[in-house]
Motif scaffolding. Structure first.
Motif, PDB file in Angstrom:
ATOM      1  N   SER A 144       0.831  -1.203   0.000  1.00 48.27           N
ATOM      2  CA  SER A 144       0.000   0.000   0.000  1.00 48.27           C
ATOM      3  C   SER A 144       0.867   1.256   0.000  1.00 48.27           C
ATOM      4  CB  SER A 144      -0.915   0.017   1.224  1.00 48.27           C
ATOM      5  OG  SER A 144      -1.845  -1.032   1.155  1.00 48.27           O
ATOM      6  N   VAL A 145       1.867   1.239   0.855  1.00 51.21           N
ATOM      7  CA  VAL A 145       2.742   2.404   0.925  1.00 51.21           C
ATOM      8  C   VAL A 145       3.455   2.590  -0.407  1.00 51.21           C
ATOM      9  CG1 VAL A 145       4.687   3.474   2.106  1.00 51.21           C
ATOM     10  CG2 VAL A 145       3.039   2.124   3.401  1.00 51.21           C
ATOM     11  N   PHE A 146       3.979   1.512  -0.945  1.00 48.23           N
ATOM     12  CA  PHE A 146       4.659   1.585  -2.238  1.00 48.23           C
ATOM     13  C   PHE A 146       3.734   2.163  -3.307  1.00 48.23           C
ATOM     14  CE2 PHE A 146       5.597  -0.256  -6.401  1.00 48.23           C
ATOM     15  CZ  PHE A 146       6.936   0.094  -6.556  1.00 48.23           C
ATOM     16  N   ASN A 147       2.522   1.643  -3.393  1.00 46.97           N
ATOM     17  CA  ASN A 147       1.571   2.122  -4.398  1.00 46.97           C
ATOM     18  C   ASN A 147       1.257   3.604  -4.223  1.00 46.97           C
ATOM     19  OD1 ASN A 147       1.413  -0.356  -5.633  1.00 46.97           O
ATOM     20  ND2 ASN A 147      -0.364  -1.016  -4.443  1.00 46.97           N
ATOM     21  N   GLU A 148       1.023   3.984  -2.999  1.00 44.92           N
ATOM     22  CA  GLU A 148       0.691   5.382  -2.753  1.00 44.92           C
ATOM     23  C   GLU A 148       1.851   6.293  -3.133  1.00 44.92           C
ATOM     24  OE1 GLU A 148      -2.169   6.547  -2.209  1.00 44.92           O
ATOM     25  OE2 GLU A 148      -1.636   8.634  -1.850  1.00 44.92           O
ATOM     26  N   VAL A 149       3.058   5.849  -2.819  1.00 49.61           N
ATOM     27  CA  VAL A 149       4.231   6.647  -3.173  1.00 49.61           C
ATOM     28  C   VAL A 149       4.335   6.780  -4.689  1.00 49.61           C
ATOM     29  CG1 VAL A 149       6.754   6.606  -3.250  1.00 49.61           C
ATOM     30  CG2 VAL A 149       5.567   6.205  -1.101  1.00 49.61           C
ATOM     31  N   ALA A 194       5.896  12.916   4.862  1.00 52.94           N
ATOM     32  CA  ALA A 194       5.443  11.646   5.420  1.00 52.94           C
ATOM     33  C   ALA A 194       3.981  11.725   5.851  1.00 52.94           C
ATOM     34  CB  ALA A 194       6.325  11.239   6.592  1.00 52.94           C
ATOM     35  N   GLU A 195       3.616  12.803   6.506  1.00 51.80           N
ATOM     36  CA  GLU A 195       2.246  12.916   7.022  1.00 51.80           C
ATOM     37  C   GLU A 195       1.230  13.023   5.892  1.00 51.80           C
ATOM     38  OE1 GLU A 195       1.121  12.648  10.193  1.00 51.80           O
ATOM     39  OE2 GLU A 195       3.160  12.196  10.820  1.00 51.80           O
ATOM     40  N   GLU A 196       1.638  13.629   4.788  1.00 52.09           N
ATOM     41  CA  GLU A 196       0.762  13.663   3.620  1.00 52.09           C
ATOM     42  C   GLU A 196       0.502  12.250   3.126  1.00 52.09           C
ATOM     43  OE1 GLU A 196       2.771  17.819   2.161  1.00 52.09           O
ATOM     44  OE2 GLU A 196       2.750  16.148   0.750  1.00 52.09           O
ATOM     45  N   LEU A 197       1.564  11.447   3.169  1.00 49.74           N
ATOM     46  CA  LEU A 197       1.432  10.071   2.723  1.00 49.74           C
ATOM     47  C   LEU A 197       0.514   9.286   3.652  1.00 49.74           C
ATOM     48  CD1 LEU A 197       2.758   8.593   0.296  1.00 49.74           C
ATOM     49  CD2 LEU A 197       4.094   7.369   1.999  1.00 49.74           C
ATOM     50  N   VAL A 198       0.584   9.576   4.927  1.00 48.77           N
ATOM     51  CA  VAL A 198      -0.296   8.906   5.882  1.00 48.77           C
ATOM     52  C   VAL A 198      -1.754   9.154   5.494  1.00 48.77           C
ATOM     53  CG1 VAL A 198      -1.073   8.895   8.280  1.00 48.77           C
ATOM     54  CG2 VAL A 198       1.365   9.016   7.776  1.00 48.77           C
ATOM     55  N   LYS A 199      -2.066  10.423   5.237  1.00 51.07           N
ATOM     56  CA  LYS A 199      -3.429  10.765   4.815  1.00 51.07           C
ATOM     57  C   LYS A 199      -3.781  10.078   3.499  1.00 51.07           C
ATOM     58  CE  LYS A 199      -3.699  15.424   6.807  1.00 51.07           C
ATOM     59  NZ  LYS A 199      -2.221  15.681   6.893  1.00 51.07           N
ATOM     60  N   GLY A 200      -2.892  10.230   2.500  1.00 55.55           N
ATOM     61  CA  GLY A 200      -3.156   9.673   1.175  1.00 55.55           C
ATOM     62  C   GLY A 200      -3.344   8.176   1.214  1.00 55.55           C
ATOM     63  N   CYS A 201      -2.595   7.531   2.073  1.00 54.89           N
ATOM     64  CA  CYS A 201      -2.645   6.077   2.171  1.00 54.89           C
ATOM     65  C   CYS A 201      -4.002   5.646   2.728  1.00 54.89           C
ATOM     66  CB  CYS A 201      -1.503   5.599   3.062  1.00 54.89           C
ATOM     67  SG  CYS A 201      -0.703   4.114   2.463  1.00 54.89           S
ATOM     68  N   LYS A 202      -4.449   6.341   3.734  1.00 59.34           N
ATOM     69  CA  LYS A 202      -5.757   6.024   4.330  1.00 59.34           C
ATOM     70  C   LYS A 202      -6.863   6.243   3.298  1.00 59.34           C
ATOM     71  CE  LYS A 202      -4.959   6.902   9.257  1.00 59.34           C
ATOM     72  NZ  LYS A 202      -4.029   5.743   9.273  1.00 59.34           N
ATOM     73  N   GLU A 203      -6.646   7.229   2.437  1.00 57.20           N
ATOM     74  CA  GLU A 203      -7.688   7.627   1.490  1.00 57.20           C
ATOM     75  C   GLU A 203      -7.738   6.704   0.280  1.00 57.20           C
ATOM     76  OE1 GLU A 203      -8.691  11.851  -0.781  1.00 57.20           O
ATOM     77  OE2 GLU A 203      -7.517  11.810   1.092  1.00 57.20           O
ATOM     78  N   HIS A 204      -6.571   6.436  -0.326  1.00 57.60           N
ATOM     79  CA  HIS A 204      -6.551   5.709  -1.600  1.00 57.60           C
ATOM     80  C   HIS A 204      -6.214   4.235  -1.463  1.00 57.60           C
ATOM     81  CE1 HIS A 204      -5.076   9.936  -2.581  1.00 57.60           C
ATOM     82  NE2 HIS A 204      -6.336   9.900  -2.942  1.00 57.60           N
TER      83      HIS A 204
END
Ligand SMILES: [Zn+2]
Ligand SMILES: [Zn+2]
Ligand SMILES: [Zn+2]
Ligand SMILES: [Zn+2]
Lengths: 145, 145
Positions: free
Chosen positions: B29-34, B43-53
């Motif tokens: 999931s983290v890889f995909n979101e990145v 990093a915190e943007e990624l936390v949000k984006g990861c939860k969302e997408h």
DNA sequence: ACTCCTATGAGACAGTGTATCATCTTAAAA
DNA sequence: TTTTAAGATGATACACTGTCTCATAGGAGT
């Protein structure tokens, strides 16, 4: 006292006057400690140094003064991808650059050579495997002038 | 799927295998979101984006995965003198640089031109008053190889 | 099923920096 | 000299980013 420091002091004074602020004992302590510090420093390092070498100044005042000195152009931010902010003063700045190890965070500093291409062989020779580089300009944008 | 993303995925897999780790749903999931994120991200943007997408992944896991992807060479840190860390992935990296306004923090991005001297006139033409610049290499030091 | 090792999430924790506010200082005004 | 207003300071609360710990869950091999 170093003529260049006096010049920096004037810079600060001009800024403070412009803003209707005073050069107080607190601000002066921070200024002195910054000028006495060579190379990069973090804000928290300055807090310690200030308590040690100058009068006892609160963290709040030190952070406030750093912001002012930044605005005044007496110090500038340097960015190395670390958690906390680093600064250095401008007055004795010999233009130099940095190579940072992405594994251990160690820095190599080296003087400016004018052309980008010259650095790589130099670093490789020291056993530093270059993965990439970033050129980072700082200044004042159109809107802010 | 983009061939370059597959290549990055292999990079990550190689790294994980080497360390005796698995490509789990969380890491994926983290890889995909990145990979879906273009330009810089915190990093915190990624936390949000990861939860969302992607699936819901804990902060702890996201920070852990970022460190791994950094080690694997899939992402790299970018440093702009800000409080928090920024990253960008490597796979679509067109070499580019940054000019940052010390007053408002705005960035100008521009492509690499090979020689340092060419940037200044370009920036000045855009109304950006250059105060200085920093050349920042990143790589792996002798001791860490 | 059993065992070992990795993976995860919740939450505690630490460090850096900001905001608030009551108090103190300073300098000008009366 | 007293008064008054504005700035200066420090203590403290707070927010944010990132790390660490630990208890639990999951996966792979026996
Ligand atoms: Zn330096
Ligand atoms: Zn290293
Ligand atoms: Zn960029
Ligand atoms: Zn600006």
């Amino acid at each position: 006292m170093d003529q260049r420091i006096i010049k920096e002091r004037h810079k600060l004074l001009r800024y403070l006057e412009e803003k209707g602020l005073r050069l107080t004992k607190g601000r002066e302590s921070v200024f002195n400690e910054v000028m006495a510090t060579h190379g990069h420093f973090a804000a928290e390092e300055l807090v310690k140094g200030c308590k040690e070498h100058q009068r006892d100044v609160s963290r709040a005042t030190i952070y406030r003064s750093l912001r002012e000195m930044l605005e005044a152009g007496v110090i500038r931010e340097t960015a190395f991808g670390e958690k906390h902010q680093h600064y250095e003063h401008v007055y004795d700045e010999t233009l130099h650059h940095h190579a940072r190890c992405v594994r251990c965070g160690t820095f190599i500093e080296f003087d400016d050579l004018g052309e980008e291409d010259r650095y790589r062989p130099l670093l490789e020779k020291q056993g530093f495997k270059v993965l990439g580089h970033e050129l980072h300009f700082y200044g004042i944008c159109h809107a802010c002038q």
